[in-house]
Design an enzyme around this catalytic site. Structure first.
Site, PDB file in Angstrom:
ATOM      1  N   ASP A   1      99.087  37.738  25.868  1.00 41.32           N
ATOM      2  CA  ASP A   1     100.020  37.437  26.955  1.00 41.32           C
ATOM      3  C   ASP A   1     101.269  38.277  26.712  1.00 41.32           C
ATOM      4  OD1 ASP A   1     101.944  36.438  28.620  1.00 41.32           O
ATOM      5  OD2 ASP A   1     101.637  34.332  28.092  1.00 41.32           O
TER       6      ASP A   1
ATOM      7  N   TYR B   1      96.846  36.833  56.162  1.00 40.94           N
ATOM      8  CA  TYR B   1      95.892  36.099  55.332  1.00 40.94           C
ATOM      9  C   TYR B   1      94.805  37.039  54.842  1.00 40.94           C
ATOM     10  CZ  TYR B   1      96.560  31.229  54.387  1.00 40.94           C
ATOM     11  OH  TYR B   1      96.998  30.074  53.819  1.00 40.94           O
TER      12      TYR B   1
ATOM     13  N   GLU C   1      92.364  36.059  52.061  1.00 41.53           N
ATOM     14  CA  GLU C   1      91.571  35.382  51.024  1.00 41.53           C
ATOM     15  C   GLU C   1      90.363  36.233  50.664  1.00 41.53           C
ATOM     16  OE1 GLU C   1      90.643  31.472  52.419  1.00 41.53           O
ATOM     17  OE2 GLU C   1      92.572  30.655  51.784  1.00 41.53           O
TER      18      GLU C   1
ATOM     19  N   ARG D   1     108.904  39.150  41.199  1.00 40.58           N
ATOM     20  CA  ARG D   1     108.546  37.936  40.430  1.00 40.58           C
ATOM     21  C   ARG D   1     107.076  37.607  40.642  1.00 40.58           C
ATOM     22  NH1 ARG D   1     110.928  34.243  37.719  1.00 40.58           N
ATOM     23  NH2 ARG D   1     112.791  35.515  38.006  1.00 40.58           N
TER      24      ARG D   1
ATOM     25  N   THR E   1     103.524  38.972  33.287  1.00 42.38           N
ATOM     26  CA  THR E   1     104.372  38.875  34.469  1.00 42.38           C
ATOM     27  C   THR E   1     104.784  40.299  34.830  1.00 42.38           C
ATOM     28  OG1 THR E   1     106.359  38.695  33.126  1.00 42.38           O
ATOM     29  CG2 THR E   1     105.327  36.623  33.805  1.00 42.38           C
TER      30      THR E   1
ATOM     31  N   LYS F   1     109.792  40.787  34.034  1.00 41.01           N
ATOM     32  CA  LYS F   1     110.605  40.772  32.814  1.00 41.01           C
ATOM     33  C   LYS F   1     110.915  42.230  32.432  1.00 41.01           C
ATOM     34  CE  LYS F   1     108.909  36.164  31.887  1.00 41.01           C
ATOM     35  NZ  LYS F   1     108.182  35.236  31.011  1.00 41.01           N
TER      36      LYS F   1
HETATM   37  C1  PLP Z   1     107.505  34.127  31.213  1.00 36.36           C
HETATM   38  C2  PLP Z   1     106.226  33.889  30.504  1.00 36.36           C
HETATM   39  C3  PLP Z   1     105.114  33.319  31.149  1.00 36.36           C
HETATM   40  C4  PLP Z   1     105.175  32.656  32.510  1.00 36.36           C
HETATM   41  O1  PLP Z   1     105.616  33.321  33.542  1.00 36.36           O
HETATM   42  P1  PLP Z   1     106.044  32.581  34.904  1.00 36.36           P
HETATM   43  O2  PLP Z   1     105.947  33.688  35.877  1.00 36.36           O
HETATM   44  O3  PLP Z   1     107.409  32.057  34.674  1.00 36.36           O
HETATM   45  O4  PLP Z   1     105.055  31.502  35.166  1.00 36.36           O
HETATM   46  C5  PLP Z   1     103.913  33.234  30.463  1.00 36.36           C
HETATM   47  N1  PLP Z   1     103.823  33.667  29.189  1.00 36.36           N
HETATM   48  C6  PLP Z   1     104.861  34.189  28.528  1.00 36.36           C
HETATM   49  C7  PLP Z   1     104.685  34.653  27.119  1.00 36.36           C
HETATM   50  C8  PLP Z   1     106.103  34.299  29.156  1.00 36.36           C
HETATM   51  O5  PLP Z   1     107.149  34.787  28.472  1.00 36.36           O
END
Ligand code: PLP
Length: 407
Positions: A194, A44, A46, A229, A220, A223
């Protein structure tokens, strides 16, 4: 325990013997997965490094500090200007933290429409983003199927949003963060980039960077970045306090320090020449795949790709995106159904198929393999009733994957 272990083994085999072409997926290196499975999961912690609510965090602090440092380093950023938060559990929670940290519920945000390539967290009415904030949307130009910055500027000046979100989930073209930044400045809005899908390409300098244009960047790590993840946020130093508070204690409790260690390793790996090569090949592979598919009569939205993915428009075939993804999966080729811009069909049975090359490039596949796979995809989609064809190709897929070992 044995039952779950058996199922895990079956899933690993599916990944090994299949062609992972879901644009948001990748193969995370085993050394990094080992960190995910480490006893760091037990701790933990936090709070943030140096300011924890539990004792025994001396090593955890160093790990999290290292992850923050490497996050900035991989984008070539100085901590004099930029701040990293590596605690978000997912891209969705990172985005929600940005909205809740920098805005008030009900504030207006301009984002890309889900049906045109945006993400659920960019204001879809079924997502908390759309329920808590007043989202307005932009899309792509009907003719070019690309972002039209003049049109986006028009919408922004009319709507006067507090924040503009750029970045997408199903858009195969370059995104100009410089142009988005100019628009955001004109209407006095904050800019959130994003880069969940393209982060690996950005780190490798294969896509323009959102820095220094965006005020906040979310991503993320699983990807194109090819890590565990998870997710992270980088913001200008003057926004750091609000962002950190929004993650903890705002949205999350104890951070997943096992994931944070894995993220630190992923960020270090992303700075190696090996990683850069994979990102370059990912784009070459996507272009080669798009060419093969179009030579074989399949139309790609916007006529091609600049990144790791392409969107197929299946309207001239006798198959919808969902059935297409299902029959390709029978042959061990994994893709996903997707709406295309201005899709006349429903989101449940959309007209598009999204195909990505990040995972196969991580496995070492090149243009030669893309040409072969492109032909398989075209054959299968043109003869959806031919189950024998899919059985034959499934065996060829297994034979091909044996030459590119993983796990
Ligand atoms: C995949 C994705 C997310 C979200 O990611 P998660 O880990 O699945 O919650 C947010 N924004 C964009 C543009 C994405 O492609």
């Amino acid at each position: 325990m044995n039952k779950i272990k058996k199922l895990v083994a079956q899933e690993v085999r599916r990944q090994r013997e299949g062609l992972v072409m879901i644009a948001s997926e990748n193969y995370c290196p085993q050394e990094i997965l080992d960190l995910v499975g480490s006893p760091l999961s037990n701790k933990y912690s936090e709070g943030y490094p140096g300011k924890r609510y539990y004792s025994g965090n001396q090593f955890i602090d160093e790990i999290e500090f290292l992850a923050c440092t490497e996050a900035l380093k991989m984008f070539g950023l100085s901590d004099k200007k930029w701040h990293a938060n590596v605690q978000p559990h997912s891209g969705s929670s990172a985005n929600l933290a940005v909205y809740l940290g920098l805005l008030k519920p009900g504030d207006k945000i301009l984002g890309m429409d889900l049906s045109q390539g945006g993400h659920l967290t960019h204001g879809s009415p079924v997502n908390f983003s759309g329920k808590l904030f007043n989202f307005v949307h932009y899309g792509v130009d009907k003719k070019t199927e690309k972002l039209d910055y003049k049109e986006i500027e028009k919408i922004a000046l009319k709507e006067k949003p507090k924040m503009i979100v750029c970045g997408a989930t199903a858009y195969s073209r370059e995104i100009s963060f410089a142009k988005f930044s100019a628009i955001a400045k004109k209407c006095n809005a904050l800019l959130l980039a994003d880069i969940a899908h393209i982060a690996g390409l950005v780190v490798a300098d294969e896509h323009p960077s959102p820095f220094p244009y965006a005020d906040v960047v979310t991503s993320t790590t699983h990807k194109t970045l090819g890590g565990p993840r998870s997710a992270f946020i980088i913001c200008k130093n003057e926004l750091a306090k609000e962002i950190d508070k929004a993650i903890f204690p705002g949205l999350q409790g104890g951070p997943l320090e096992n994931m944070i260690a894995a993220k630190a390793a992923c960020f270090m790996e992303a700075q190696t020449p090996r990683f850069k090569k994979i990102q370059q090949q990912t784009i070459l592979n996507a272009v080669s795949l798009a060419e093969t598919l179009s030579k074989n009569g399949l139309r790609t939205v916007s006529g091609g790709t600049d990144n790791h993915l392409l969107l197929l428009d299946l309207r001239n075939l006798e198959i919808n995106g969902r059935d297409a993804a299902n029959i390709l999966a029978e042959a061990g080729i994994y893709t996903n159904a997707n709406t295309i811009p201005f899709d006349p069909a429903t989101p449940f049975k959309p007209s598009g198929l999204r195909v990505g090359t990040a995972a196969l490039s991580t496995r070492g596949m090149k243009e030669k393999e893309m040409k072969l796979i492109g032909l398989w995809i075209a054959e299968i989609l043109k003869k959806p009733k031919d189950t024998k064809l899919r059985t034959r190709i499934k065996q060829e897929v297994i034979d091909l994957t044996k030459k590119f070992p993983i796990y």
